[in-house]
Design an enzyme around this catalytic site. Structure first.
Site, PDB file in Angstrom:
ATOM      1  N   PRO A 234      -7.967  47.404 -36.422  1.00  0.00           N
ATOM      2  CA  PRO A 234      -9.047  48.118 -36.623  1.00  0.00           C
ATOM      3  C   PRO A 234      -9.325  49.728 -36.393  1.00  0.00           C
ATOM      4  O   PRO A 234      -9.898  50.418 -36.720  1.00  0.00           O
ATOM      5  CB  PRO A 234     -10.356  47.529 -35.953  1.00  0.00           C
ATOM      6  CG  PRO A 234      -9.610  46.787 -34.932  1.00  0.00           C
ATOM      7  CD  PRO A 234      -8.334  46.564 -35.268  1.00  0.00           C
TER       8      PRO A 234
ATOM      9  N   GLU B 161      -6.656  40.407 -28.102  1.00  0.00           N
ATOM     10  CA  GLU B 161      -7.340  41.692 -27.794  1.00  0.00           C
ATOM     11  C   GLU B 161      -6.311  42.740 -28.618  1.00  0.00           C
ATOM     12  O   GLU B 161      -6.466  43.915 -28.616  1.00  0.00           O
ATOM     13  CB  GLU B 161      -7.408  42.236 -26.457  1.00  0.00           C
ATOM     14  CG  GLU B 161      -8.673  41.493 -25.754  1.00  0.00           C
ATOM     15  CD  GLU B 161      -9.884  41.915 -26.266  1.00  0.00           C
ATOM     16  OE1 GLU B 161     -10.000  42.866 -26.800  1.00  0.00           O
ATOM     17  OE2 GLU B 161     -10.877  40.896 -26.538  1.00  0.00           O
TER      18      GLU B 161
ATOM     19  N   ARG C 192      -0.133  43.823 -57.017  1.00  0.00           N
ATOM     20  CA  ARG C 192      -0.732  44.214 -58.249  1.00  0.00           C
ATOM     21  C   ARG C 192      -0.634  45.527 -58.870  1.00  0.00           C
ATOM     22  O   ARG C 192      -0.507  45.398 -60.114  1.00  0.00           O
ATOM     23  CB  ARG C 192      -2.279  43.752 -58.204  1.00  0.00           C
ATOM     24  CG  ARG C 192      -3.044  44.613 -57.523  1.00  0.00           C
ATOM     25  CD  ARG C 192      -4.645  44.034 -57.380  1.00  0.00           C
ATOM     26  NE  ARG C 192      -5.260  43.577 -58.717  1.00  0.00           N
ATOM     27  CZ  ARG C 192      -5.783  44.725 -59.609  1.00  0.00           C
ATOM     28  NH1 ARG C 192      -5.445  45.920 -59.239  1.00  0.00           N
ATOM     29  NH2 ARG C 192      -6.328  44.407 -60.580  1.00  0.00           N
TER      30      ARG C 192
ATOM     31  N   ASP D 222      -9.068  50.408 -63.326  1.00  0.00           N
ATOM     32  CA  ASP D 222      -9.730  49.795 -62.112  1.00  0.00           C
ATOM     33  C   ASP D 222     -10.742  50.709 -61.480  1.00  0.00           C
ATOM     34  O   ASP D 222     -10.263  52.146 -61.550  1.00  0.00           O
ATOM     35  CB  ASP D 222      -8.766  49.072 -61.121  1.00  0.00           C
ATOM     36  CG  ASP D 222      -8.413  47.724 -61.826  1.00  0.00           C
ATOM     37  OD1 ASP D 222      -9.083  47.227 -62.436  1.00  0.00           O
ATOM     38  OD2 ASP D 222      -7.366  47.162 -61.240  1.00  0.00           O
TER      39      ASP D 222
HETATM   40  N1  SAM Z   1      -9.543  44.785 -29.310  1.00  0.00           N
HETATM   41  C1  SAM Z   1      -9.061  45.268 -30.575  1.00  0.00           C
HETATM   42  C2  SAM Z   1      -9.755  46.599 -30.911  1.00  0.00           C
HETATM   43  O1  SAM Z   1     -10.865  46.816 -30.368  1.00  0.00           O
HETATM   44  O2  SAM Z   1      -9.296  47.447 -31.417  1.00  0.00           O
HETATM   45  C3  SAM Z   1      -9.349  44.366 -31.767  1.00  0.00           C
HETATM   46  C4  SAM Z   1      -8.598  43.244 -31.600  1.00  0.00           C
HETATM   47  S1  SAM Z   1      -8.859  41.842 -32.948  1.00  0.00           S
HETATM   48  C5  SAM Z   1      -9.871  40.813 -32.182  1.00  0.00           C
HETATM   49  C6  SAM Z   1      -7.354  41.170 -33.199  1.00  0.00           C
HETATM   50  C7  SAM Z   1      -6.211  41.617 -34.237  1.00  0.00           C
HETATM   51  O3  SAM Z   1      -7.219  41.360 -35.566  1.00  0.00           O
HETATM   52  C8  SAM Z   1      -6.111  42.861 -34.339  1.00  0.00           C
HETATM   53  O4  SAM Z   1      -4.923  43.289 -33.477  1.00  0.00           O
HETATM   54  C9  SAM Z   1      -5.734  43.169 -35.716  1.00  0.00           C
HETATM   55  O5  SAM Z   1      -4.150  42.767 -36.181  1.00  0.00           O
HETATM   56  C10 SAM Z   1      -6.599  42.470 -36.435  1.00  0.00           C
HETATM   57  N2  SAM Z   1      -7.696  43.073 -36.927  1.00  0.00           N
HETATM   58  C11 SAM Z   1      -8.890  43.068 -36.653  1.00  0.00           C
HETATM   59  N3  SAM Z   1      -9.731  43.859 -37.338  1.00  0.00           N
HETATM   60  C12 SAM Z   1      -9.187  44.574 -38.207  1.00  0.00           C
HETATM   61  C13 SAM Z   1      -9.111  45.328 -39.347  1.00  0.00           C
HETATM   62  N4  SAM Z   1     -10.453  46.007 -39.341  1.00  0.00           N
HETATM   63  N5  SAM Z   1      -8.251  45.968 -40.115  1.00  0.00           N
HETATM   64  C14 SAM Z   1      -6.862  45.320 -39.687  1.00  0.00           C
HETATM   65  N6  SAM Z   1      -6.751  44.539 -38.744  1.00  0.00           N
HETATM   66  C15 SAM Z   1      -7.538  44.348 -38.155  1.00  0.00           C
END
Ligand code: SAM
Length: 250
Positions: A88, A115, A153, A168
């Site tokens: 994220p 995490e 795609r 698109d």
């Molecule tokens: N503690 C992290 C933070 O606050 O940045 C979030 C960890 S999340 C619970 C677990 C995993 O989900 C991340 O390491 C990532 O690989 C994935 N993930 C969660 N949200 C995401 C998003 N919006 N885009 C891409 N990957 C995501």
């Protein structure tokens, strides 16, 4: 194009990659997808992939050793292709990013859990970080599937209509026009006459105007970057003026 996906849950990909367009792309050799379970690269008896965070606090962190072993074991050291961490905290995933990635012959996607991954993975193994939106998922698998799907795609030959991606939403900064199919009247709701007219010039003009109108109504932020003709800019200015007049009269 080749995708190598590193995850603790390879099994969650199959229901998606084994059907429809992605499955056909795989069968035809247009997309090769290799799933790697990071746990298979642990060397300890209990196959541990996570540990407590230094400094305390809740949750667990994915350990660096199995991730480095997995990625370097499959792709060499240093890896021969971009290694993308789904997080994220990454750069926002857009159609433009999908187009950029579709130019690559080979991509690695690394899915976090808990995490997230030990920071040294991010610093010394990963070459790109992508977020699919400003929200937090429990793992990177869904995000990896989003990237995989949007990129696949766009690969030549994957879609039946090679012009489809260019039409698109988000391809040229606008949302796409509405679509209708048979029946011509459903519960008394009619398909617009112009679409049944057979007049391709009128249809194209109607679609373009609908596309502009939708974008103006729903995503005016996109219009600032879209390429518009002077007539289209004038049309939008007229809609704006109309809206302001209606607001004053209300
Ligand atoms: N503690 C992290 C933070 O606050 O940045 C979030 C960890 S999340 C619970 C677990 C995993 O989900 C991340 O390491 C990532 O690989 C994935 N993930 C969660 N949200 C995401 C998003 N919006 N885009 C891409 N990957 C995501």
């Amino acid at each position: 194009m080749r995708f190598d996906i590193f995850t603790l849950f390879p099994e969650v990909f199959h229901p998606y990659i084994d059907v429809s367009i992605i499955a056909r792309a795989r069968e035809r050799g247009l997309a090769e997808i290799y799933l790697h379970n990071i746990r298979d690269w642990t060397t300890d008896k209990h196959h541990v992939v996570d540990d407590e965070p230094y400094g305390g606090g809740g949750g667990m962190v994915m350990k660096p050793e199995p991730i480095f072993k997995a990625v370097e074991g499959v792709l060499g050291s240093p890896p021969t292709c971009p290694v993308i961490l789904l997080t994220p905290q990454g750069r926002p995933f857009t159609q433009a990013v999908a187009r950029e990635l579709a130019q690559q012959p080979h991509l690695a996607l690394l899915c976090g859990r808990y995490e997230g991954v030990d920071e040294r993975v991010r610093q010394h193994l990963v070459t790109d970080e992508i977020s699919i939106g400003d929200y937090v998922l429990t793992g990177g698998e869904l995000a990896a599937m989003v990237v995989l799907d949007a990129v696949t795609r766009l690969l030549p030959g994957v879609l039946g209509d090679p012009d489809a991606p260019a039409k698109d939403s988000h391809a040229a900064g606008l949302l796409e026009h509405p679509h209708y199919t048979r029946p011509p009247v459903f519960r008394g709701w009619e398909v617009p006459e112009v679409l049944r007219s057979g007049d391709h010039g009128r249809i194209a003009r109607w679609r373009r105007e609908q596309s502009l109108r939708r974008t103006w109504e729903r995503r005016p932020d996109l219009l600032a970057k879209a390429e518009l003709t002077p007539e289209e800019q004038e049309l939008i200015a007229r809609w704006e003026a109309e809206r302001q007049r209606e607001a004053r009269e209300a």
